[in-house]
Design a protein around this motif. Sequence first.
Motif, PDB file in Angstrom:
ATOM      1  N   ASP A 193      -2.606   7.999 -10.667  1.00  0.00           N
ATOM      2  CA  ASP A 193      -3.511   7.056 -10.024  1.00  0.00           C
ATOM      3  C   ASP A 193      -2.828   5.695  -9.993  1.00  0.00           C
ATOM      4  OD1 ASP A 193      -3.647   6.197 -12.661  1.00  0.00           O
ATOM      5  OD2 ASP A 193      -5.688   6.908 -12.982  1.00  0.00           O
ATOM      6  N   ARG A 194      -3.575   4.659  -9.588  1.00  0.00           N
ATOM      7  CA  ARG A 194      -2.958   3.343  -9.468  1.00  0.00           C
ATOM      8  C   ARG A 194      -2.410   2.859 -10.801  1.00  0.00           C
ATOM      9  NH1 ARG A 194      -6.995   0.790  -7.515  1.00  0.00           N
ATOM     10  NH2 ARG A 194      -7.682  -0.346  -9.333  1.00  0.00           N
ATOM     11  N   ILE A 230       2.276   2.091  -3.511  1.00  0.00           N
ATOM     12  CA  ILE A 230       1.299   2.685  -4.422  1.00  0.00           C
ATOM     13  C   ILE A 230       1.061   4.157  -4.097  1.00  0.00           C
ATOM     14  CG2 ILE A 230      -1.143   2.687  -5.073  1.00  0.00           C
ATOM     15  CD1 ILE A 230      -1.082  -0.308  -5.066  1.00  0.00           C
ATOM     16  N   VAL A 280      -8.343  -4.648  -5.438  1.00  0.00           N
ATOM     17  CA  VAL A 280      -7.103  -3.964  -5.840  1.00  0.00           C
ATOM     18  C   VAL A 280      -6.014  -4.983  -6.146  1.00  0.00           C
ATOM     19  CG1 VAL A 280      -5.315  -2.353  -5.108  1.00  0.00           C
ATOM     20  CG2 VAL A 280      -7.697  -1.902  -4.511  1.00  0.00           C
ATOM     21  N   ARG A 335       0.832  -1.208   0.000  1.00  0.00           N
ATOM     22  CA  ARG A 335       0.000   0.000   0.000  1.00  0.00           C
ATOM     23  C   ARG A 335       0.862   1.251   0.000  1.00  0.00           C
ATOM     24  NH1 ARG A 335      -3.842   1.502   5.050  1.00  0.00           N
ATOM     25  NH2 ARG A 335      -1.838   2.212   5.877  1.00  0.00           N
ATOM     26  N   SER A 367      -8.148   5.428 -14.060  1.00  0.00           N
ATOM     27  CA  SER A 367      -9.180   5.421 -13.024  1.00  0.00           C
ATOM     28  C   SER A 367     -10.330   6.336 -13.408  1.00  0.00           C
ATOM     29  CB  SER A 367      -8.581   5.860 -11.684  1.00  0.00           C
ATOM     30  OG  SER A 367      -8.093   7.188 -11.756  1.00  0.00           O
TER      31      SER A 367
END
Length: 279
Positions: A58-59, A37, A122, A34, A141
């Motif tokens: 974003d991711r 990211i 995720v 986490r 996203s």
Amino acid sequence: MNAHTSTLPGRARVRRAANGSVVEAAARWGFVARGVIYLLVGALALHIAFGGTGRQADRGGALTRLSEQPFGSVLLWALGAGLAGMALWRLSEALFGAAGADGHKPHKRLLSAGRCVFYGFVAYSVLAFAAGESGSGGGSSDRQSQDVTARALELPGGRWIVGLAGAGIVVAGAWVAVRAALRTYRKHLKQGGMSRRTRRLIDVTGVAGGVARGVLFAAVGVFVVLAALTYEPDRAKGFDDTLRSFAGTPAGPWLLALVAAGLVLFGVFSFAMARRRRV
């Protein structure tokens, strides 16, 4: 096995096994994943704040950036595995209760179940991206948010569904920010042997990072509500467009830079929690 252990109820033995070293290691690796990211998303957003363009904050942008590094594929698989570990830990909490005096309360278990579903999704998207599936975790996203909103608006009572979902995201973001400001994470820390400097680091990153994360989620929710009110799915935004919208406020790019720096700090906070969080 001693006599006490042999007399433990079956459920207690299962709980002990579930909260053993495997789940603990999975949880700690999940915090690291986490952190990676959020660190990357924050760095990409900072780049945008100071004039950079192109890379989405974003991711998907974070995963693309990671894939470009040496041994990028290995890093992606490790990241996905870490997030799957986070989902496993939250599942353990939902089934057997979390650490702490109130960890067995129904609302705590329900919250853990929701987090399990979130991190499971995720993790799947990251692993799918690592496996090379197009349109998976590396997608925009913003596009994903708009597509989901458009499909939801077509349902009976779609505007209410989308509006309530957006309002829920706003409330969740405010809840995250307030809890960070109140430093509720402290009750989950292993305090033994923690230096004053470490406590200060955790407080700075935990408060600033948590508030920035909450503000971002709340802003995403506001755009979802606007999409429902106007019946325009394109008004919904993901992390990237939401972060860029901060630069369009009277505060200009400095607000974006402030939130982006907070996301970086939240990444650092996640690394600290990987070591100091009671699991």
